[in-house]
Scaffold this active site. Structure first.
Site, PDB file in Angstrom:
ATOM      1  N   ILE A   1       0.804  -1.227   0.000  1.00 24.95           N
ATOM      2  CA  ILE A   1       0.000   0.000   0.000  1.00 24.95           C
ATOM      3  C   ILE A   1       0.836   1.275   0.000  1.00 24.95           C
ATOM      4  O   ILE A   1       0.315   2.370   0.053  1.00 24.95           O
ATOM      5  CB  ILE A   1      -1.015   0.042   1.174  1.00 24.95           C
ATOM      6  CG1 ILE A   1      -0.323  -0.220   2.523  1.00 24.95           C
ATOM      7  CG2 ILE A   1      -2.156  -0.913   0.931  1.00 24.95           C
ATOM      8  CD1 ILE A   1      -1.234  -0.076   3.726  1.00 24.95           C
ATOM      9  N   GLY A   2       2.142   1.125  -0.087  1.00 25.25           N
ATOM     10  CA  GLY A   2       2.946   2.353  -0.155  1.00 25.25           C
ATOM     11  C   GLY A   2       4.388   2.079   0.173  1.00 25.25           C
ATOM     12  O   GLY A   2       4.738   1.065   0.763  1.00 25.25           O
TER      13      GLY A   2
ATOM     14  N   TYR B   1      10.473   5.110   4.999  1.00 26.12           N
ATOM     15  CA  TYR B   1      10.448   4.045   5.997  1.00 26.12           C
ATOM     16  C   TYR B   1      10.232   2.666   5.379  1.00 26.12           C
ATOM     17  O   TYR B   1       9.768   1.748   6.034  1.00 26.12           O
ATOM     18  CB  TYR B   1       9.369   4.332   7.052  1.00 26.12           C
ATOM     19  CG  TYR B   1       9.540   5.663   7.730  1.00 26.12           C
ATOM     20  CD1 TYR B   1      10.793   6.086   8.159  1.00 26.12           C
ATOM     21  CD2 TYR B   1       8.469   6.512   7.932  1.00 26.12           C
ATOM     22  CE1 TYR B   1      10.972   7.306   8.770  1.00 26.12           C
ATOM     23  CE2 TYR B   1       8.633   7.742   8.546  1.00 26.12           C
ATOM     24  CZ  TYR B   1       9.892   8.128   8.967  1.00 26.12           C
ATOM     25  OH  TYR B   1      10.059   9.339   9.580  1.00 26.12           O
TER      26      TYR B   1
ATOM     27  N   THR C   1       8.743  -0.288   2.574  1.00 25.05           N
ATOM     28  CA  THR C   1       7.448  -0.664   1.996  1.00 25.05           C
ATOM     29  C   THR C   1       6.434  -0.925   3.103  1.00 25.05           C
ATOM     30  O   THR C   1       6.758  -1.513   4.128  1.00 25.05           O
ATOM     31  CB  THR C   1       7.608  -1.928   1.130  1.00 25.05           C
ATOM     32  OG1 THR C   1       8.710  -1.713   0.236  1.00 25.05           O
ATOM     33  CG2 THR C   1       6.364  -2.192   0.312  1.00 25.05           C
ATOM     34  N   VAL C   2       5.200  -0.489   2.865  1.00 22.77           N
ATOM     35  CA  VAL C   2       4.111  -0.711   3.818  1.00 22.77           C
ATOM     36  C   VAL C   2       3.147  -1.718   3.191  1.00 22.77           C
ATOM     37  O   VAL C   2       2.787  -1.587   2.013  1.00 22.77           O
ATOM     38  CB  VAL C   2       3.359   0.605   4.126  1.00 22.77           C
ATOM     39  CG1 VAL C   2       2.286   0.374   5.175  1.00 22.77           C
ATOM     40  CG2 VAL C   2       4.333   1.681   4.580  1.00 22.77           C
TER      41      VAL C   2
ATOM     42  N   LYS D   1       4.724  -2.323   8.881  1.00 20.99           N
ATOM     43  CA  LYS D   1       5.882  -1.493   8.521  1.00 20.99           C
ATOM     44  C   LYS D   1       7.113  -2.153   9.113  1.00 20.99           C
ATOM     45  O   LYS D   1       7.212  -2.317  10.324  1.00 20.99           O
ATOM     46  CB  LYS D   1       5.709  -0.077   9.081  1.00 20.99           C
ATOM     47  CG  LYS D   1       4.443   0.564   8.562  1.00 20.99           C
ATOM     48  CD  LYS D   1       4.326   2.030   8.875  1.00 20.99           C
ATOM     49  CE  LYS D   1       3.021   2.559   8.279  1.00 20.99           C
ATOM     50  NZ  LYS D   1       2.902   4.001   8.349  1.00 20.99           N
TER      51      LYS D   1
ATOM     52  N   ASP E   1       8.097  14.228  10.976  1.00 15.96           N
ATOM     53  CA  ASP E   1       7.842  14.052   9.538  1.00 15.96           C
ATOM     54  C   ASP E   1       6.350  14.198   9.253  1.00 15.96           C
ATOM     55  O   ASP E   1       5.757  13.395   8.535  1.00 15.96           O
ATOM     56  CB  ASP E   1       8.362  12.685   9.088  1.00 15.96           C
ATOM     57  CG  ASP E   1       8.374  12.527   7.569  1.00 15.96           C
ATOM     58  OD1 ASP E   1       8.464  13.561   6.868  1.00 15.96           O
ATOM     59  OD2 ASP E   1       8.257  11.399   7.085  1.00 15.96           O
TER      60      ASP E   1
END
Length: 307
Positions: free
Chosen positions: A25-26, A30, A32-33, A48, A150
């Site tokens: 999903i992203g 940090y 890949t999620v 995560k 962030d």
């Protein structure tokens, strides 16, 4: 295995087998999620992961402390903080451990939410509600001595019922070693002057980012879109004006002389739909001197929220 790895293993409720990845999903600074399904409850979660260098004593103490702090925050069950549901540590090699943080899954972030809003955009009451929730979450983090560092629309989640949840707080410190090895360009658009100038910073960094996001809720596009630290500062000074000589930090390499004093643009030119009280609050957030910047708690008391 060192005591720190043991501690993290104890903190992990279940092994990674419990979570079945469903979709990517992203990605970002940090890593890949993944969206995954909890095999026990059937609910969706967000995974995560980060690879942490280990030594004979196990995981670095700093990583264990940060994870322990995130777990402690979870006990408060704050409505505007994304839930950390589990922590899993998997030994990959003698020198590396994969730490996976398991968060509740929320379908959309503020970026997506703003993109979906039909013209002419959000009502001021809706913006007031979103901002109030965002500041409540931030005040909670700051009162527990946690900096987000962030904050941007991509890590502010908005549920289908309009509930705001802050995500990715505290990860900057856990992932700092990993990020040095990741060739990901982190956006500068929400970064405060003290970080751009590489001087010391504290909780006011998050207030600056919140101010940028506040303006974006009205504009539905970012306020300051710089492509380098110097360009970002130039775009900021074009709106708030060049700070006075005595406000310029003394411990920075970039000189104030690098910037020609622009005639500041009225903030209402950039954010025309904002109310008078909204302008007042926005300028208190976008204050160059971090010591003069409004705090999250004081921002919640601002007359903008009583309009």
């Amino acid at each position: 295995m060192g005591w720190s790895s043991c501690l993290l293993q104890v903190m992990a409720q279940e092994s990674m087998v419990q979570y079945e990845p469903v979709a990517e999903i992203g990605g970002g600074a940090y890593g890949t999620v993944y969206k995954a399904r909890d095999r026990d409850s059937g609910q969706f979660v967000a995974l995560k992961s980060v690879r942490v260098q280990t030594n004979q004593d196990g995981l670095p103490l700093s990583t264990v402390r940060e994870v322990a702090l995130l777990k402690r925050l979870e006990q408060f069950d704050h409505p505007n903080i994304v839930r950390l549901m589990d922590v899993c540590a998997t030994l990959r090699t003698d020198q590396e451990t994969k730490v996976t943080l398991v968060f509740e899954h929320v379908d959309q972030d503020l970026r997506t939410y703003l993109e979906k809003v039909p013209a002419p955009g959000l009502s001021i009451d809706r913006i007031r509600d979103l901002m109030q929730q965002l500041l409540c979450g931030l005040a909670f983090l700051h009162s527990n001595r946690v900096l987000h560092r962030d904050l941007k629309p991509e890590n502010i989640l908005v549920t289908s019922r309009g509930q705001v949840k802050l995500a990715d707080f505290g990860l900057a410190r856990i992932y700092s070693c990993h990020m040095a090895l990741t060739p990901v360009v982190v956006t500068l658009w929400y970064r405060c002057p003290e970080v751009l100038l590489q001087t010391t910073y504290a909780t006011p960094v998050d207030i600056w980012s919140t101010g940028c996001i506040f303006a974006e809720m009205f504009r539905r596009k970012p306020l300051f879109c710089g492509d380098s630290e110097v360009d970002q500062l130039g775009k900021i000074f074009a709106v708030i004006g060049l700070p006075a000589e005595d406000e310029w930090p003394t411990d920075v390499t970039l000189s104030r002389q690098n910037f020609s004093p622009p005639t500041p643009q009225p903030i209402t030119d950039c954010v025309p739909e904002i109310s008078e009280k909204g302008v007042e609050l926005l300028l208190k957030m976008l204050t160059f001197d971090p010591l003069k910047r409004i705090s999250a708690l004081n921002a919640l008391e601002h007359p903008f929220f009583a309009e």
